[in-house]
Design an enzyme around this catalytic site. Structure first.
Site, short mmCIF file in Angstrom:
data_model
loop_
_atom_site.label_atom_id
_atom_site.label_comp_id
_atom_site.label_asym_id
_atom_site.label_seq_id
_atom_site.Cartn_x
_atom_site.Cartn_y
_atom_site.Cartn_z
N GLY A 51 -6.53 8.71 4.46
CA GLY A 51 -6.10 8.40 3.11
C GLY A 51 -4.67 7.90 3.09
CB CYS A 52 -2.62 6.59 0.31
SG CYS A 52 -2.95 7.82 -0.96
CG PHE A 53 -0.53 11.65 0.18
CD1 PHE A 53 0.72 11.20 -0.23
CD2 PHE A 53 -1.39 12.17 -0.77
CE1 PHE A 53 1.10 11.26 -1.57
CE2 PHE A 53 -1.01 12.24 -2.10
CZ PHE A 53 0.23 11.79 -2.50
CB ALA A 57 2.73 7.10 3.71
#
Length: 201
Positions: free
Chosen positions: A6-8, A11
């Site tokens: 996912g995005c978290f 990053a």
């Protein structure tokens, strides 16, 4: 087997990976302070607290101590470092913008800023979508793209390394990773379909 994080995790782990692999930071007691646009928190159903009207002019932590991405982040930290990720803290915050994720990560280590930047530039030398920048990254840099930006600031005398990562949660989140993986599985260029993404919302 490939997976699409996912995005978290994207990053966070893009920023941490070069440091962990090169043993520039300790894998334990890492603190991740994450900020996400409203589209990163999901719609949440009819009683959603994540609509723009509720979120505008507001800053809100959520998923405290048990966020769904915690196990994935911890497991990957341990895999990359060969160490123990105990003491990991991950706190996401909802900010009043439509899209984008910025993580600021506090780690223990005696590396210098230049050592961290050099390690990341080597680690990502052949990667199409990761950019290592001298300046702290901003969410707008990644808007509408599959790009990931990472940067670092370190104070060896304080045993402190700050890692920073930025992605567009609607680009480099699970969707961008999934397309990259599909490209690799199908023998296509890794960048196919990912260099001219439209921006909506």
């Amino acid at each position: 087997m490939m997976s699409a994080s996912g995005c978290f995790p994207a990053a966070t782990l893009n920023a941490l990976a070069p440091l962990l692999v090169n043993k520039l930071i300790a894998p334990g007691n890492i603190i991740i302070d994450a900020k996400t646009g409203i589209s990163g928190a999901g719609r949440g159903g009819g009683d959603s607290k994540f609509g723009y009207a509720e979120s505008n002019e507001n800053l809100q932590p959520y998923g405290l101590l048990k966020h769904v991405h915690m196990p994935e982040i911890a497991k990957t930290i341990e895999h990359l470092s060969g160490g123990d990720a105990s003491g990991l803290v991950f706190t996401p915050h909802l900010v009043p913008m439509t899209r984008g994720v910025l993580v600021t990560i506090y780690c223990r280590g005696t590396a210098t800023t230049d050592q961290c930047l050099d390690a990341a530039r080597r680690y990502y030398a052949d990667r199409a979508f990761v950019r290592v920048t001298d300046k702290p990254p901003q969410t707008k840099w990644a808007t509408g793209s599959n790009l990931s930006f990472v940067s670092y600031a370190a104070d060896p005398e304080r045993n402190l390394v700050i890692a920073m990562g930025v992605v567009d949660n609607l680009g480099k989140g699970a969707a961008g990773h999934a397309v990259q993986n599909a490209n690799l599985i199908c023998g296509l260029p890794e960048t196919a379909g990912l260099e001219g993404a439209s921006v909506w919302p």
